[in-house]
Design an enzyme around this catalytic site. Structure first.
Site, short mmCIF file in Angstrom:
data_model
loop_
_atom_site.label_atom_id
_atom_site.label_comp_id
_atom_site.label_asym_id
_atom_site.label_seq_id
_atom_site.Cartn_x
_atom_site.Cartn_y
_atom_site.Cartn_z
N CYS A 110 0.83 -1.20 0.00
CA CYS A 110 0.00 0.00 0.00
C CYS A 110 0.86 1.25 0.00
O CYS A 110 2.05 1.20 0.28
CB CYS A 110 -0.89 0.04 1.23
SG CYS A 110 -1.96 -1.38 1.36
N GLY A 141 -0.11 0.46 -5.14
CA GLY A 141 -1.42 -0.18 -5.01
C GLY A 141 -2.39 0.38 -6.01
O GLY A 141 -2.52 1.60 -6.13
N ASN A 145 0.01 0.35 5.91
CA ASN A 145 0.78 -0.42 4.93
C ASN A 145 1.53 -1.51 5.69
O ASN A 145 2.26 -1.21 6.63
CB ASN A 145 1.77 0.51 4.22
CG ASN A 145 2.73 -0.22 3.28
OD1 ASN A 145 3.82 0.27 3.03
ND2 ASN A 145 2.35 -1.36 2.76
N TYR A 178 12.02 -3.93 -6.17
CA TYR A 178 10.84 -3.91 -7.03
C TYR A 178 9.79 -2.85 -6.68
O TYR A 178 9.36 -2.10 -7.56
CB TYR A 178 10.19 -5.29 -7.04
CG TYR A 178 8.86 -5.35 -7.73
CD1 TYR A 178 8.76 -5.27 -9.12
CD2 TYR A 178 7.67 -5.43 -7.00
CE1 TYR A 178 7.52 -5.29 -9.75
CE2 TYR A 178 6.43 -5.46 -7.64
CZ TYR A 178 6.37 -5.39 -9.01
OH TYR A 178 5.16 -5.41 -9.63
N SER A 221 11.02 -2.12 -13.86
CA SER A 221 11.88 -2.32 -12.70
C SER A 221 13.16 -3.10 -13.00
O SER A 221 14.03 -3.21 -12.15
CB SER A 221 11.12 -2.94 -11.53
OG SER A 221 10.23 -3.93 -12.00
N ASP A 240 13.54 -7.94 -12.59
CA ASP A 240 13.71 -7.75 -11.15
C ASP A 240 13.47 -9.02 -10.35
O ASP A 240 14.05 -9.22 -9.30
CB ASP A 240 12.76 -6.65 -10.64
CG ASP A 240 11.32 -6.99 -10.92
OD1 ASP A 240 10.71 -7.68 -10.11
OD2 ASP A 240 10.80 -6.57 -11.97
N CYS A 295 5.83 -14.40 2.30
CA CYS A 295 6.09 -13.18 3.05
C CYS A 295 4.90 -12.91 3.96
O CYS A 295 3.76 -13.03 3.52
CB CYS A 295 6.28 -12.00 2.09
SG CYS A 295 6.32 -10.41 2.96
N CYS A 320 15.06 -7.30 5.76
CA CYS A 320 14.29 -8.54 5.83
C CYS A 320 14.44 -9.22 4.47
O CYS A 320 14.12 -8.62 3.44
CB CYS A 320 12.81 -8.25 6.10
SG CYS A 320 11.84 -9.78 6.09
P1 AMP Z 1 5.91 -14.20 -12.33
O1 AMP Z 1 7.27 -14.81 -12.25
O2 AMP Z 1 5.17 -14.54 -13.57
O3 AMP Z 1 5.07 -14.52 -11.11
O4 AMP Z 1 6.06 -12.62 -12.38
C1 AMP Z 1 7.18 -11.96 -11.93
C2 AMP Z 1 7.02 -10.48 -12.20
O5 AMP Z 1 5.95 -9.96 -11.41
C3 AMP Z 1 8.26 -9.72 -11.82
O6 AMP Z 1 9.04 -9.44 -12.95
C4 AMP Z 1 7.75 -8.45 -11.20
O7 AMP Z 1 7.78 -7.40 -12.14
C5 AMP Z 1 6.33 -8.75 -10.80
N1 AMP Z 1 6.22 -8.95 -9.34
C6 AMP Z 1 7.11 -9.50 -8.53
N2 AMP Z 1 6.67 -9.52 -7.26
C7 AMP Z 1 5.47 -8.96 -7.27
C8 AMP Z 1 4.52 -8.67 -6.26
N3 AMP Z 1 4.73 -8.98 -4.99
N4 AMP Z 1 3.37 -8.05 -6.62
C9 AMP Z 1 3.14 -7.76 -7.92
N5 AMP Z 1 4.01 -8.00 -8.92
C10 AMP Z 1 5.17 -8.59 -8.60
#
Ligand code: AMP
Length: 480
Positions: free
Chosen positions: A15, A43, A118, A262, A303, A366, A402, A452
């Site tokens: 958030c 968000g 958040n 990220y 990212s 990322d 997490c 963390c």
């Molecule tokens: P996937 O491996 O298909 O689950 O997607 C990975 C991609 O989702 C990464 O390249 C990030 O850009 C994005 N991503 C990673 N962590 C998150 C998250 N916690 N919430 C939303 N998008 C995320």
């Protein structure tokens, strides 16, 4: 491990928070609106603003992007005030968006309160059970309401709302950055581990501003002052600013490293370190850990771009923009059905053939979570004529859930819990794959200042809910 607490599906809470205290009564909603706009990346499910004029609260909150929820009419209707707080919210699919919009508005026997949160608590189920037994009626499924009621309870025993917030910190556990409007005060709170960011600044007219990230201070022309200390409670009223540090130093600092990798915007500076430079450093570490002969380094927008620049600088391989990103894609596209995902990716991103064709490409992203989004991207690069694709990921492999507000939950869906790196490379279709090491992740901002990294290690700085996904994770590790 706690016993007797019902196991609940973890709801991720990524958030954005924004709050402002103005010495003069004036239109604050437009400032919060611009602040939330700058925090939209944190968000996209819902947005809300509450304006407080001498204890009279006006609120507008709804599902959608900031721009969808607020038009001129909605901002005007909020009217002038001395205090305002705002929130943008992300929640995992399935969570009831409309009932969980924030800031929460709470009536209690000493007045009213608007609260924006958040993070995620690790003991919300047991606190909620106890509060319900004492008669609290919950309207949402969020941890934020647990925090609000806990503060209200503490208010019975304390002589100010900020003292109540500080007392509540003895009970609530986990990740929480908060901004709270009470009739005459604006209060900001950061949990003792400092899991989530929260900073403060000021405007030229003396207004004090709190924000999840410094980029939102920049958006309204506020001057950044400092980050809240982990465990700090800062209160702003017409008497000035006061800080309660009784919880500071009670826990080791454990800021979420994935904020740097990220979540956060690259133009933000968090806890004294530039997000952009941290990402470039991740790229430089990757070049050191996973070198490869190649012709060009490209990043997956957005990212992956800074880490790609860092990799290119450190390796000496030229950096290039490898994709054109369509800037006009709305949220509806991202949420379309499974069959459409492939075309979604193609509409969002298109490789630049002249950069790719015949080249040995280093592709930086990322993170890999489930391993689904990168597959069509890699396929497109092959179709654009890449001779080789070497993927480098600026985060370590996700192997554990997490509990502190990142939407990484069930280990069942995490590709790295089931497959070795070489297998993942084969599944996603790259010639080689390299992740950032855990050791280097802890050094993204220079020295190890306390991160963390539990979703990469399975080691948690706090207790986590009993019957939780972590138990299943540990069982799985035990079985394999
Ligand atoms: P996937 O491996 O298909 O689950 O997607 C990975 C991609 O989702 C990464 O390249 C990030 O850009 C994005 N991503 C990673 N962590 C998150 C998250 N916690 N919430 C939303 N998008 C995320």
């Amino acid at each position: 491990m706690r016993k007797g607490i019902r196991a609940e599906r973890h709801i991720g809470e990524e958030c954005g928070l924004f709050g402002i205290f103005s010495p003069e009564c004036r239109d604050l909603a437009p400032l919060v609106y611009y602040g939330l706009y700058a925090l939209q990346h944190r968000g996209q499910e819902s947005a809300g603003i509450v304006v407080d004029r001498d204890g009279f609260f006006r609120a507008h909150r709804d599902a959608g992007l900031v721009n969808d929820v607020f038009g001129r009419a909605e901002l005007d209707a909020l009217g002038p005030g001395n205090i305002a707080v705002g929130h943008v919210r992300y929640a995992t699919t399935g969570a009831d968006i409309r009932n969980n919009v924030q800031p929460l508005l709470i009536n209690h026997y000493k007045g009213r309160m608007a609260l924006a949160h958040n993070g995620n608590l690790t003991n919300s189920a047991e606190l909620r059970n106890a509060l319900e037994k004492q008669g609290s009626l919950f309207h949402s499924s969020t941890d934020s309401e647990v925090i609000a009621y806990q503060i209200v309870q503490e208010r019975l025993r304390t002589d100010s709302i900020e003292a109540a917030a500080a007392s509540a910190m003895d009970k609530i556990e986990g990740a929480y950055s908060l901004v709270i409007a009470s009739p005459a005060k604006l209060i900001a709170v950061r949990d003792p581990f400092g899991f989530r960011p929260l900073c403060m600044g000021h405007l030229a007219d003396g207004s004090v501003v709190f924000s999840s990230e410094s980029c939102a201070l920049d958006a309204i022309g506020a001057v950044f002052e400092r980050d809240l200390l982990p465990g700090e409670v800062v209160t702003v009223s017409e008497n000035g600013i006061s800080c309660d540090r009784r919880h500071c130093g009670k826990a080791p600092k454990r800021f979420c490293v994935f904020e740097y990798i990220y979540f956060a915007r690259p133009d933000s500076v968090i806890d004294g370190a530039s997000v952009c430079l941290a990402r470039q450093q991740a790229g430089a570490f990757l070049a050191e850990e996973h070198p490869v002969p190649a012709d060009v380094v490209i990043g997956v927008p957005d990212s992956g771009l800074d880490a790609a620049i860092g990799y290119a600088k450190a390796s000496g391989i030229p950096y290039a923009i490898g994709f054109t990103k369509n800037k006009y894609i709305g949220r509806t596209f991202i949420e379309s059905s499974q069959q459409d995902r492939e075309s979604d990716v193609r509409i969002k991103l298109n490789p630049i053939r002249s950069v790719i064709e015949g080249k040995r490409v280093v592709l930086i992203d990322d993170s890999i979570v489930r391993g689904t989004t990168c597959r069509p991207t890699i396929r497109m690069l092959r179709e654009a004529g890449a001779a080789e694709i070497h993927m480098r990921v600026s985060a370590p492999p996700f192997i554990a859930p997490c509990y502190y507000g990142t939407d990484v939950d069930d280990p069942e869906v995490l590709i790295a819990t089931h497959h070795r790196t070489e297998e993942i490379a084969e599944i996603i279709g790259v010639d080689s794959l390299g992740y950032l090491s855990l050791e280097h992740a802890a050094l993204l901002t220079g020295t190890d200042t306390g991160f963390c990294t539990s979703c990469f290690s399975g080691k948690y700085p706090t207790e986590v809910p009993a019957g939780s996904l972590k138990d299943r994770f540990e069982q799985r590790i035990h079985e394999t």
